[in-house]
Design a protein around this motif. Sequence first.
Motif, short mmCIF file in Angstrom:
data_model
loop_
_atom_site.label_atom_id
_atom_site.label_comp_id
_atom_site.label_asym_id
_atom_site.label_seq_id
_atom_site.Cartn_x
_atom_site.Cartn_y
_atom_site.Cartn_z
N GLY A 597 0.81 -1.20 0.00
CA GLY A 597 0.00 0.00 0.00
C GLY A 597 0.84 1.25 0.00
N SER A 598 2.13 1.11 0.33
CA SER A 598 3.04 2.25 0.29
C SER A 598 3.40 2.59 -1.15
N THR A 599 3.77 3.83 -1.40
CA THR A 599 4.15 4.23 -2.75
C THR A 599 5.31 3.40 -3.27
N VAL A 600 6.32 3.19 -2.44
CA VAL A 600 7.44 2.31 -2.76
C VAL A 600 7.55 1.30 -1.64
N LYS A 601 7.55 0.03 -2.00
CA LYS A 601 7.64 -1.04 -1.00
C LYS A 601 9.11 -1.50 -0.92
N TYR A 602 9.63 -1.48 0.29
CA TYR A 602 11.03 -1.87 0.49
C TYR A 602 11.19 -2.38 1.91
N TRP A 603 12.36 -2.99 2.18
CA TRP A 603 12.70 -3.37 3.55
C TRP A 603 14.19 -3.07 3.79
N LYS A 604 14.50 -2.83 5.05
CA LYS A 604 15.88 -2.54 5.45
C LYS A 604 16.20 -3.37 6.68
N LEU A 605 17.42 -3.90 6.71
CA LEU A 605 17.93 -4.61 7.87
C LEU A 605 19.25 -3.97 8.30
N THR A 606 19.39 -3.72 9.59
CA THR A 606 20.66 -3.23 10.12
C THR A 606 21.04 -4.09 11.32
N GLY A 607 22.29 -4.41 11.43
CA GLY A 607 22.78 -5.20 12.54
C GLY A 607 24.09 -4.65 13.06
N GLU A 608 24.31 -4.80 14.37
CA GLU A 608 25.55 -4.31 14.96
C GLU A 608 25.95 -5.24 16.10
N ALA A 609 27.24 -5.49 16.20
CA ALA A 609 27.81 -6.28 17.30
C ALA A 609 29.08 -5.58 17.76
N ASN A 610 29.16 -5.25 19.04
CA ASN A 610 30.38 -4.65 19.57
C ASN A 610 30.65 -5.19 20.96
N HIS A 611 31.89 -5.04 21.41
CA HIS A 611 32.26 -5.55 22.73
C HIS A 611 33.49 -4.81 23.24
N TYR A 612 33.55 -4.65 24.58
CA TYR A 612 34.68 -4.03 25.26
C TYR A 612 35.39 -5.09 26.09
N TRP A 613 36.73 -5.05 26.06
CA TRP A 613 37.54 -5.96 26.87
C TRP A 613 38.60 -5.15 27.62
N PRO A 614 38.64 -5.19 28.95
CA PRO A 614 39.79 -4.61 29.66
C PRO A 614 40.99 -5.53 29.50
N ILE A 615 42.12 -4.98 29.09
CA ILE A 615 43.28 -5.82 28.82
C ILE A 615 44.45 -5.47 29.74
#
Length: 808
Positions: A597-615
């Motif tokens: 029903g939208s003028t333009v039909k589309y989909w978007k996926l975004t993903g993120e993975a991050n991590h902190y390590w004290p060394i």
Amino acid sequence: MKRIAALLLLASLSAKALAFDPFVISDIRIDGLSRISAGTVFNYLPVSRGDRMTDAVAQRAIRALYQTKFFSDVEMERDGNILVIKVTERPSIAKLTIRGNKDIKTDDLKKGLKSIGLAEGETFDRLALDNVQQELIRQYYNRGKYSVSVIPHVVRLERNRVAIDIEIREGQVAKIKEINIVGNHAFTDKQIRDGFELGTPNWMSWYSKNDQYSREKLSGDLEKLQSYYMDRGYADFGIDSTQVTIAPDKQSMYIAADVKEGEIYKVSDVHLLGTLVLPESTLRQLVFVKPGEVFNRGAIEASTKAIKGLLANIGYAYAKVTPYPKLDKAKRTVDLTLYIEPGQRVYVRRVIFEGNTRTEDNVLRREMRQLEGSWYSQAVIDRSKIRLQQLGYFKKVDIDKKRVPGSEDQVDVTVKVEEQSAGSLQFGVGYSQYSGIILSASVSQRNLFGSGDSVSVSGERSSYYTRFDVNYYNPYLTDNGVGIGYNATYSKTDFGNVSNSEFANYSTSQRAFSTYLGIPITDFQSIRAGLGLSSNKINSLPGYTPQQLVDYQNEIGNYTIHSTIGTLGWNLDTRNGYWAPTRGGVLSLNSEVALPGSTVKYWKLTGEANHYWPIGHGFVLYLDGQVGYGKAYGQNGISDAAFEQLKAAYAANGQTLTDMRNDFPFWENFYSGGVRDVRGFQDNTLGPRICSGTGTPDASGICNGSYYSYSQPIGGAFKVLGTAELYLPLPFLKDVNTARVSWFVDVGNAYKNWQSFDASTLRASTGLSLHWQAPIGPMIINFALPFRTQRDDGHYEERIQFTFGSTF
């Protein structure tokens, strides 16, 4: 000295009390009072009318009046049967000044003086002043200033008052010239002194002050020295003596420590004794020292802490774990016993809140994971504290436990909060090289009427961007923590006005409304689902806007894009802080779909993975990976017949029209590069670039015959970004919650679509980054050096990037 003072006082008291023939006191008269009332004296006087007066009673009375510190002299006489007490009041302190102090603040000094009765308005006591003089000298000695002098001046004033002037001559700090460790053979001086706070002068001493002697620092360094050896098997290590020598000029110091290394010991056996309320096999998993391993005191301390923590999590709030190492010097082994005393298991009777004058109790209670009537658990107490801090309503949160009087198995948990303003009216001015000057204003209330609901109205404007937002969020629509929010937005962009970056020239005008649900899965995981409506008017300028974008819009057949947007996201956040975390990370996956029903039909996926390590040693390693992908679906744009007509019209003008109706919409493209992306490149300039109008860029990105000299970034339907960052423990940035410096490597790019991805075209940069919570708002300054580039990137490279204030 104390004994001599006591004898002098006794002799004085004897002299002040005349030899009395015993008599019954008919009345008491006090002479010499001016500031102090007679009633005050009678309160302290251990005799009254009708008492029998003797020499012993007189001495006791004089002693009691001296102890009040109100009087410098007390005498007793007899006038018939009337007891006459003659007193000389101590002067009061009319004025107290301190001068010459730089190392210790005046306010801090006056607080300390007041605690011992030396303050304006108090009674002056010469002995107290002498004690203050010695205490101030001691404090300066602890700071390494051995040439300090403290000179008190007392000036008599009228009406039995004094003015006290304390003159401080701090002198120079004594510098440590040598630190000698005698008796170390297994390790070098450099190894064992690596973590010392004290040291000899070096190029950073002006800031770290490591060359300034402090008794507390020396004690800490000696403890580190002992830990260094005992963590490496030297169970009978000892420090035989320590000498601190001051040069005659009191400007240089020499420190020597005589140590006895001993031998390396191994653990022969580990015993768990006491009351084991958990299976021994479970507890042994928390013992980090095994038979046959080298003795390690640090591992033993970690074991005791872990066992106590486990017991505290199942109700044993007052558990004790005591290590008993038994050394066999002949075999050089240690027989280790951990004696466990769990104590009484307790449960929480009540959870009490204090300090929340504006916030309702139920707002705090719904964040508590420790429930009334359940076993006490330190883990859920700690988690409750974090949740309360994350609300943002409180400056400080403290949680304490206290035994219920008369009960061995109950505690009350008290949550003390210090509220801060949850509402704000903000006006901001920021700047970024991407968008120029940024003006912003907002009115927000994160704790509406103490209910925990939030509402905000905000606006922002830059050289090419205007946005207004209204938000409302109720975090507890249901008792189990499902929240609901509403958002209304108006935004307008004109990319033709972007300075420096020269984006593809078109403008948008969008109105949107959405509602969303926040659904908790666990304390660390949540789902967010939303539904919204938007209307976006796209205006392109033939000759200025790249022809490819004009063609796409003609094929869509509508300049106003109407969309029904559904969103769904999942988030896992295990970070131990928001601004400056040192461990944990974030996993997130978000989707956006323009529904049928939208003028333009589309989909978007975004993903993120991050991590902190004290060394170790204050260094923190951070790794982050991001990916974004979008695609159109279904049948979009004008009909096939209309497309053929449009194609014919293009052909009549000598132009070729490619069918792009099912391409991803360009106004939803992903971009790469910038101060928060691949640093070293202007914001949002990496990825596909095309010329304005119908021009074609050459290998250097030059557009001949176009309105703009350089090709214009248009973004793409696929993006990838990777970052490796090492946060540095710089000595001049001790508070990481205010500022952090890091060395980074960024790799990433944007592509037209997934099929266009080519690893050889990934851009990369390295450099230093400063994140600073400045008074004017968050500031980021990057010094970046791109080291993996293409020929057409030159126009968009930036060595220094910064942004401050509010940003969209």
